[in-house]
Design a protein around this motif. Structure first.
Motif, PDB file in Angstrom:
ATOM      1  N   PHE A  12      38.696  47.753  33.759  1.00  0.00           N
ATOM      2  CA  PHE A  12      39.059  47.199  32.450  1.00  0.00           C
ATOM      3  C   PHE A  12      40.198  48.030  31.841  1.00  0.00           C
ATOM      4  CE2 PHE A  12      38.895  45.993  28.069  1.00  0.00           C
ATOM      5  CZ  PHE A  12      38.399  44.702  28.062  1.00  0.00           C
ATOM      6  N   THR A  13      40.103  49.337  32.029  1.00  0.00           N
ATOM      7  CA  THR A  13      41.123  50.254  31.518  1.00  0.00           C
ATOM      8  C   THR A  13      42.475  49.970  32.155  1.00  0.00           C
ATOM      9  OG1 THR A  13      39.437  51.958  31.364  1.00  0.00           O
ATOM     10  CG2 THR A  13      41.717  52.695  31.285  1.00  0.00           C
ATOM     11  N   ASN A  14      42.422  49.887  33.478  1.00  0.00           N
ATOM     12  CA  ASN A  14      43.634  49.711  34.245  1.00  0.00           C
ATOM     13  C   ASN A  14      44.384  48.439  33.852  1.00  0.00           C
ATOM     14  OD1 ASN A  14      45.276  50.661  36.196  1.00  0.00           O
ATOM     15  ND2 ASN A  14      44.274  49.557  37.857  1.00  0.00           N
ATOM     16  N   VAL A  15      43.604  47.372  33.749  1.00  0.00           N
ATOM     17  CA  VAL A  15      44.204  46.087  33.393  1.00  0.00           C
ATOM     18  C   VAL A  15      44.801  46.163  31.985  1.00  0.00           C
ATOM     19  CG1 VAL A  15      43.634  43.705  32.825  1.00  0.00           C
ATOM     20  CG2 VAL A  15      42.709  44.755  34.898  1.00  0.00           C
ATOM     21  N   SER A  16      44.082  46.799  31.085  1.00  0.00           N
ATOM     22  CA  SER A  16      44.572  46.883  29.704  1.00  0.00           C
ATOM     23  C   SER A  16      45.851  47.713  29.635  1.00  0.00           C
ATOM     24  CB  SER A  16      43.487  47.477  28.798  1.00  0.00           C
ATOM     25  OG  SER A  16      42.338  46.670  28.869  1.00  0.00           O
ATOM     26  N   ALA A  17      45.909  48.750  30.456  1.00  0.00           N
ATOM     27  CA  ALA A  17      47.128  49.561  30.504  1.00  0.00           C
ATOM     28  C   ALA A  17      48.285  48.711  30.994  1.00  0.00           C
ATOM     29  CB  ALA A  17      46.921  50.755  31.426  1.00  0.00           C
ATOM     30  N   LEU A  18      48.046  47.982  32.075  1.00  0.00           N
ATOM     31  CA  LEU A  18      49.124  47.163  32.634  1.00  0.00           C
ATOM     32  C   LEU A  18      49.540  46.067  31.660  1.00  0.00           C
ATOM     33  CD1 LEU A  18      47.864  46.960  36.316  1.00  0.00           C
ATOM     34  CD2 LEU A  18      49.762  48.326  35.415  1.00  0.00           C
ATOM     35  N   MET A  19      48.627  45.661  30.777  1.00  0.00           N
ATOM     36  CA  MET A  19      48.969  44.647  29.773  1.00  0.00           C
ATOM     37  C   MET A  19      49.630  45.269  28.540  1.00  0.00           C
ATOM     38  SD  MET A  19      45.688  42.130  30.117  1.00  0.00           S
ATOM     39  CE  MET A  19      46.322  40.896  28.963  1.00  0.00           C
TER      40      MET A  19
ATOM     41  N   LEU B 212      35.027  39.152  44.617  1.00  0.00           N
ATOM     42  CA  LEU B 212      36.014  38.281  43.980  1.00  0.00           C
ATOM     43  C   LEU B 212      35.332  37.066  43.365  1.00  0.00           C
ATOM     44  CD1 LEU B 212      38.914  38.438  46.603  1.00  0.00           C
ATOM     45  CD2 LEU B 212      38.914  39.353  44.264  1.00  0.00           C
ATOM     46  N   ARG B 213      34.359  36.527  44.120  1.00  0.00           N
ATOM     47  CA  ARG B 213      33.653  35.349  43.600  1.00  0.00           C
ATOM     48  C   ARG B 213      32.851  35.708  42.354  1.00  0.00           C
ATOM     49  NH1 ARG B 213      30.921  31.765  48.244  1.00  0.00           N
ATOM     50  NH2 ARG B 213      32.656  31.746  49.712  1.00  0.00           N
ATOM     51  N   ALA B 214      32.233  36.892  42.375  1.00  0.00           N
ATOM     52  CA  ALA B 214      31.441  37.307  41.212  1.00  0.00           C
ATOM     53  C   ALA B 214      32.356  37.438  39.993  1.00  0.00           C
ATOM     54  CB  ALA B 214      30.737  38.628  41.505  1.00  0.00           C
ATOM     55  N   LEU B 215      33.517  38.046  40.198  1.00  0.00           N
ATOM     56  CA  LEU B 215      34.471  38.233  39.106  1.00  0.00           C
ATOM     57  C   LEU B 215      34.875  36.882  38.517  1.00  0.00           C
ATOM     58  CD1 LEU B 215      36.391  40.368  37.685  1.00  0.00           C
ATOM     59  CD2 LEU B 215      38.101  39.723  39.389  1.00  0.00           C
ATOM     60  N   GLN B 216      35.218  35.959  39.425  1.00  0.00           N
ATOM     61  CA  GLN B 216      35.661  34.636  38.992  1.00  0.00           C
ATOM     62  C   GLN B 216      34.507  33.882  38.318  1.00  0.00           C
ATOM     63  OE1 GLN B 216      39.034  33.727  39.402  1.00  0.00           O
ATOM     64  NE2 GLN B 216      38.371  32.200  37.878  1.00  0.00           N
ATOM     65  N   ALA B 217      33.316  34.038  38.885  1.00  0.00           N
ATOM     66  CA  ALA B 217      32.157  33.323  38.343  1.00  0.00           C
ATOM     67  C   ALA B 217      31.853  33.784  36.928  1.00  0.00           C
ATOM     68  CB  ALA B 217      30.944  33.535  39.251  1.00  0.00           C
ATOM     69  N   GLY B 218      31.999  35.079  36.694  1.00  0.00           N
ATOM     70  CA  GLY B 218      31.750  35.609  35.352  1.00  0.00           C
ATOM     71  C   GLY B 218      32.717  34.987  34.364  1.00  0.00           C
TER      72      GLY B 218
ATOM     73  N   LEU C 109      32.264  42.091  34.502  1.00  0.00           N
ATOM     74  CA  LEU C 109      33.673  42.359  34.221  1.00  0.00           C
ATOM     75  C   LEU C 109      34.431  41.049  34.004  1.00  0.00           C
ATOM     76  CD1 LEU C 109      35.846  44.583  33.991  1.00  0.00           C
ATOM     77  CD2 LEU C 109      36.232  44.346  36.457  1.00  0.00           C
ATOM     78  N   GLY C 110      34.103  40.043  34.820  1.00  0.00           N
ATOM     79  CA  GLY C 110      34.747  38.727  34.669  1.00  0.00           C
ATOM     80  C   GLY C 110      34.492  38.162  33.275  1.00  0.00           C
ATOM     81  N   MET C 111      33.279  38.351  32.781  1.00  0.00           N
ATOM     82  CA  MET C 111      32.954  37.875  31.432  1.00  0.00           C
ATOM     83  C   MET C 111      33.790  38.622  30.388  1.00  0.00           C
ATOM     84  SD  MET C 111      28.796  37.567  31.695  1.00  0.00           S
ATOM     85  CE  MET C 111      28.604  36.846  30.081  1.00  0.00           C
ATOM     86  N   ALA C 112      33.864  39.943  30.563  1.00  0.00           N
ATOM     87  CA  ALA C 112      34.645  40.743  29.602  1.00  0.00           C
ATOM     88  C   ALA C 112      36.121  40.349  29.661  1.00  0.00           C
ATOM     89  CB  ALA C 112      34.471  42.227  29.907  1.00  0.00           C
ATOM     90  N   TYR C 113      36.599  40.038  30.860  1.00  0.00           N
ATOM     91  CA  TYR C 113      37.998  39.627  31.002  1.00  0.00           C
ATOM     92  C   TYR C 113      38.265  38.315  30.263  1.00  0.00           C
ATOM     93  CZ  TYR C 113      39.266  43.209  34.470  1.00  0.00           C
ATOM     94  OH  TYR C 113      39.564  44.388  35.092  1.00  0.00           O
ATOM     95  N   TRP C 114      37.311  37.407  30.344  1.00  0.00           N
ATOM     96  CA  TRP C 114      37.504  36.150  29.602  1.00  0.00           C
ATOM     97  C   TRP C 114      37.498  36.424  28.099  1.00  0.00           C
ATOM     98  CZ3 TRP C 114      34.797  33.513  25.858  1.00  0.00           C
ATOM     99  CH2 TRP C 114      35.327  32.248  25.524  1.00  0.00           C
ATOM    100  N   LEU C 115      36.500  37.227  27.708  1.00  0.00           N
ATOM    101  CA  LEU C 115      36.301  37.491  26.276  1.00  0.00           C
ATOM    102  C   LEU C 115      37.554  38.098  25.643  1.00  0.00           C
ATOM    103  CD1 LEU C 115      33.889  37.084  24.428  1.00  0.00           C
ATOM    104  CD2 LEU C 115      33.144  39.402  24.979  1.00  0.00           C
TER     105      LEU C 115
END
Ligand code: TPP
Ligand code: SF4
Ligand code: MG
Lengths: 612, 349
Positions: free
Chosen positions: A30-37, A201-207, A168-174
């Motif tokens: 989550f940190t990494n993605v937020s940094a890149l964003m 990958l499927r779990a991430l997408q499913a979330g 994590l997938g849920m948090a990414y959507w949120l």
């Protein structure tokens, strides 16, 4: 249903679960993605003290907090806006950190009688209205993960392991995070087990899909990029910053780095990380105890290495006698104290600033030493680098103070280029002509660094008092006093290189808040807020704790009130009151936790209201 | 810096005088330390090591004043810690010849931990332990090698503290070179120092040293003409252990026990004697032999108990550094900063 996206300036999210639930990876992603964003960030992990606490127990809960923002921030956040919990124990331990009306994402699978009992719940909090102050989203993440991967022929255990990526997938959507960096991460991490890569990958997408597609979630949030100084960034913990600072000082001085250490939380990680950089000519030794580790470092310094020794409070006690030897023979050495809650074993996985007086004064005889403290994770780089520079320039041991909160905390770091780092010139003495082991440089009072192996400079040093210039053993009373004074004066001379103290806020006024070390973020945030409210509040944060900056006294005298917040019972406070005779007051907390900004704000308000 | 330099050829052969410093030696007249200092100064010129490459590191005690009297590099450190300081120096400076000077209190009491760990790690360092079975510098308290019952300043009713056998301790700590010699037997002292100097790895030498002020005559039976032959056996690799005024006694191994046999008696046979093996990879024999202390009708062994080869920590550490550079290339600071996930914040227009 049309889903709305709201914009927020600043969010703190915490992932909490059992030790085996993968919360650290989840938080790091989550940190990494937020940094890149492009967000500014502060993060902090929290580990259990037990290595393998029973699954589902309170002792086994681990968490990772991410504070991300579209403005500049200085802390890993305090109260959370969102809390993800994977089991009842995590809910029990962390609910207190969630703000009222905060978002609570719960994995319901684990809310079974046995786990509820283990977490000390008499009834299921998901069913008894006790969580009505929060926005609760109950989702059986484990079951949904199992379903998402069911045709991959994994064992039940392997399937369920992927549930952290569902969360994590849920948090990414949120929070409208981009999936791509994590997708890449999963592919790399499981490159040898493609079926596991696919499952995660499927779990991430499913979330993510779950939030997108069910009625349960109505709105998501966007936190736009922050306006950070242009440049190239990486995310860095205090520990890694310290390690890179050590290596950088070695490279810039042309000296080989030597580390003598003995494992102790939270300093061990420096030993682990530095050990991986032998290609920089770094030598690390895990000694038999702290005494041996500092002595090995002294031996290496005597031989011309850039020597470090790393430990925490209890180890500093053990090293004290040897540090006095280094002071007496005037050899360069950096002693790193990554503080934790004491006394004794105390709370070894919790933070504290309890060692300031120990490192300033905790030795026998007149044994002054330079002390510097890092103030935020990335600042550990500059501070340890400066410690090393002072050590070799003044031929003295130097203490680098950090603490658990800094060591494990992380933030974006606009890293320097090696060319921009201040030079660390080192010249070993080689000329036998007129050589005297204790003849001093006029500017720094440093003695020459004359290392074994140099023809014609054979000489003896030792802990017995040395005669000025010759270094021969001397019991002459006047000589001893002169040497004590010279060693003290040498340390005082370091002040000549301390830059003018930076004052955030007005140069004079009602209140000055003086801090050191890891309280930087909380004090900075609180004092900025007060100034926005129109109050006359300034902030000075000290890197140099001995010698103190030469301009500090005059700054203190320009303010009506001086407040010194510390994660101890008032140590810098004592030093400042004794040295400058100012009626400074303390704000003190020793709970193993950093300050919350609001605690400092409240104290500021009460002082400005004239309350005692 | 810090690279192993090719041995330099001294421009002229060094002599004992070259190793004497300008400081007055301050031990009590008659102290055994003088003889040891003198033999070390005599041995060094034979080794061909340039003076600047020699470093003597000591702890605290009468014996630990030693470096001040040597015209080499010297570091008089703190009580018990010389092995650790020597380890740091040797690990980072493989070009130096590092010698630790210590006492029975320094090495075995306060510094016991560092002592055993240095032996175990086998850094290429020499340790000379001056064993006078007393704390000399602090005026005569008993030490970890003082015998039971000893009356000293701190034990007016006699010591109740069971002593270490330093040779057994060193063997138990995995030492690769273990020897014992005496301050009064100059030839043997000289030879033992030479053998210690030739060893690659930690070379431990226990030197019985007379403190004529606080423990005079502690080793008398082993050093005086009238008694020494009857009580001292010289260990020689590959030879039977013999002693006695005419070498008429020998040592036989019976089970795990040693016994003395008199070769002048008809039934004694030379073939029954234990042939000493100092190079045996297993330390058991050396351990059994080290249990002889000159009492119970058995002699005191002197000489080299053990001399075996094992990788040195310092060599292995430097090998890892070399390998890391070979595998990853010499480190580049900017590459290091720029590693892991990085991102760029563009100037906003
Ligand atoms: C930390 C510390 N504790 C105690 C002492 C006091 N002290 C100095 S030497 C010594 C004992 C020395 O005995 P030994 O090592 O046998 O040396 P000797 O004087 O017999 O050669 C003691 C207790 C000290 N210097 N430092
Ligand atoms: S006290 Fe003993 S050991 Fe110390 S110098 Fe005197 S005789 Fe030697
Ligand atoms: Mg002694």
């Amino acid at each position: 249903m049309e889903k709305v996206v709201r914009q927020l300036e600043d969010v703190t999210i915490r992932f909490a679960g059992d030790s085996g639930d993968g919360m650290q990876i989840t938080g790091a992603q989550f940190t990494n993605v937020s940094a890149l964003m492009g967000n500014d960030l502060g993060t902090f992990p929290d580990f259990p003290a037990e290595i393998r606490a029973p699954a589902g127990s309170l002792a086994g809960v681990t968490s990772f907090q991410v504070h991300f923002s579209s403005r500049e921030i200085f802390t890993p956040g305090e109260q959370c806006d969102a809390l993800v919990v994977m089991n009842p124990a995590a809910l029990r331990v962390h609910l207190g950190f969630l703000r009222p009306q905060g978002i609570l994402l719960v994995n319901t699978e684990e809310f079974k009688p046995r786990n509820l009992t283990m977490a000390g719940y008499a009834s299921n909090p998901l069913e008894d209205q006790s969580l009505s102050a929060y926005q609760v989203f109950s989702v059986n993440m484990t079951k949904l993960t199992r379903e998402a991967v069911k045709d991959l022929k994994l064992s039940v255990k392997e399937s369920e392991r992927c549930k952290n990526f569902f969360a994590l997938g849920m948090a990414y959507w949120l929070y409208q995070r981009s999936m791509e960096p994590t997708v890449q991460f999963i592919r790399d991490k499981f490159s040898k087990r493609p079926e596991l890569a696919e499952a995660n990958l499927r779990a991430l997408q499913a979330g993510r899909n779950y939030c997108e597609n069910t009625e349960q979630f109505g709105s998501s949030y966007r936190v736009p990029a922050a306006k950070l100084r242009p440049g190239r960034y990486r995310n860095i913990t205090g520990t890694t910053a310290t390690v890179l600072g050590m290596i950088a000082a070695g490279q810039k001085s042309g000296l080989e780095v030597f580390l003598g250490s003995y494992p102790i939380t939270p300093a061990s990680e420096i030993l682990h990380q530095l050990s991986r950089y032998k290609n920089f000519g770094v030598r690390t030794v895990q000694a038999e105890d702290e005494i041996a580790s500092v002595c090995m470092a002294i031996g290496a310094a005597y031989g011309g290495s850039l020597a470090f020794t790393t430990t925490s409070g209890p180890g500093v006690n053990l090293k004290a006698e040897a540090v006095s030897l280094a002071i007496s023979v005037e050899l360069p050495l950096v002693l790193c104290d990554i503080q934790r809650a004491g006394p004794s074993t105390g709370m070894p996985t919790k933070t504290e600033q309890g060692d300031l007086l120990q490192v300033l004064y905790g030795r026998h005889g007149e044994s002054p030493i330079a002390v510097l403290a890092g103030s935020r994770p990335s600042d550990c780089f500059d501070t340890i680098y400066e410690c090393a520079r002072i050590a070799v320039r003044y031929m003295t041991p130097v203490v680098f103070l950090s603490d658990l909160f800094l060591a494990f905390g992380a933030e974006p770091w606009m890293f320097p280029s090696s060319a921009d780092l201040p030079p660390i010139p080192v010249r070993f003495r080689t000329d036998p002509e007129g050589f005297q082991p204790f003849q001093r440089d006029l500017e720094t009072l440093a003695r020459p660094w004359a290392i074994p192996g140099t023809p014609g400079l054979e000489h003896r040093i030792g802990g017995l008092e040395k005669e000025h210039l010759t270094g021969n053993v001397s019991y002459d009373p006047k000589n001893h006093e002169m040497m004590c004074r010279l060693r003290a004066e040498k340390i005082e001379k370091i002040a000549q290189e301390i830059p003018p103290t930076r004052i955030d806020g007005p140069e004079s006024g009602d209140l000055l808040v003086v801090g050191w070390g890891s309280t930087y973020g909380a004090i900075r945030t609180a004092t900025e807020k007060k100034r926005e409210e129109g109050k006359s509040v300034s902030h000075v944060h000290l890197r140099h704790l001995n010698p103190l900056p030469p301009d500090l006294g005059s700054i203190l005298y320009r303010f009506e009130h001086v407040l010194v917040p510390e994660i101890n019972l008032g140590q810098l406070l004592k030093v400042l009151r004794a040295r400058y005779l100012v009626p400074a007051v303390g704000l003190n907390k020793v709970q193993g936790q950093p300050f919350e900004t609001t605690e400092i704000e409240a104290k500021i308000d009460s002082i400005l209201r004239g309350e005692p | 810096m810090n690279q192993a330099a090719a041995p330099e050829i001294a421009s002229r052969p060094l002599t004992k005088k070259d190793f004497e410093s300008d400081q007055d030696v301050r031990w009590c007249p008659g102290c055994g330390d003088y003889a040891i200092l003198s033999q070390v100064q005599k041995v060094l010129p034979e080794l061909g090591i340039p003076r600047e490459k020699l470093v003597f590191i000591s702890g605290i005690g009468c014996s630990s004043r030693f470096p001040y009297y040597m015209n080499t590099y010297g570091f008089h450190t703190i009580h018990g810690r010389a092995p650790a300081i020597a380890s740091g120096l040797r690990a980072s400076r493989p070009d130096l010849s590092v010698w630790v000077i210590t006492g029975d209190g320094d090495a075995l009491s306060i510094g016991g931990n560092h002592f055993i760990h240095l032996l175990r790690r086998n850094l290429d360092v020499r340790i000379l332990l001056f064993n006078n079975r007393i704390y000399g510098l602090t005026k005569g308290q008993y030490s970890p090698t003082s015998e039971l019952g000893k009356v000293t300043a701190s034990t007016p009713m006699g010591s109740i503290d069971y002593p270490f056998n330093p040779i057994s301790l060193a063997l138990g700590a995995e030492a690769t070179f273990v020897a014992r010699t005496l301050d009064r037997d100059l030839a043997h002292l000289h030879e033992t120092l030479r053998r210690a100097a030739a060893h690659r790895g930690t070379a431990f030498v226990e030197i019985y040293q007379n403190c004529n002020i606080f423990n005079d005559g502690a080793f008398e039976v082993f050093t005086e003409k009238e008694t020494k032959l009857a009580h001292v056996a010289r260990l020689e690799h590959g030879k039977p252990i013999l002693y006695g005024p005419k070498n008429e006694k020998g040592i036989r191994l019976k089970g795990f026990q040693l016994e003395s046999i008199d070769l002048s008696k008809a039934e004694a046979r030379m073939e029954d004697l234990l042939v000493y093996d100092a190079h045996c990879p297993d330390a058991t024999l050396a351990m059994i032999v080290s249990r002889m202390t000159g009492e119970n009708n058995l002699p005191l062994p002197i000489g080299v108990f053990r001399s075996v080869s094992r990788p040195c920590y310092d060599d292995s550490l430097n090998e890892q550094v070399r390998k890391a550079k070979e595998m990853m290339g010499p480190g580049d600071l900017d590459e290091l900063f720029n590693s892991g996930d990085t991102w760029v914040v563009q100037p906003s227009s």
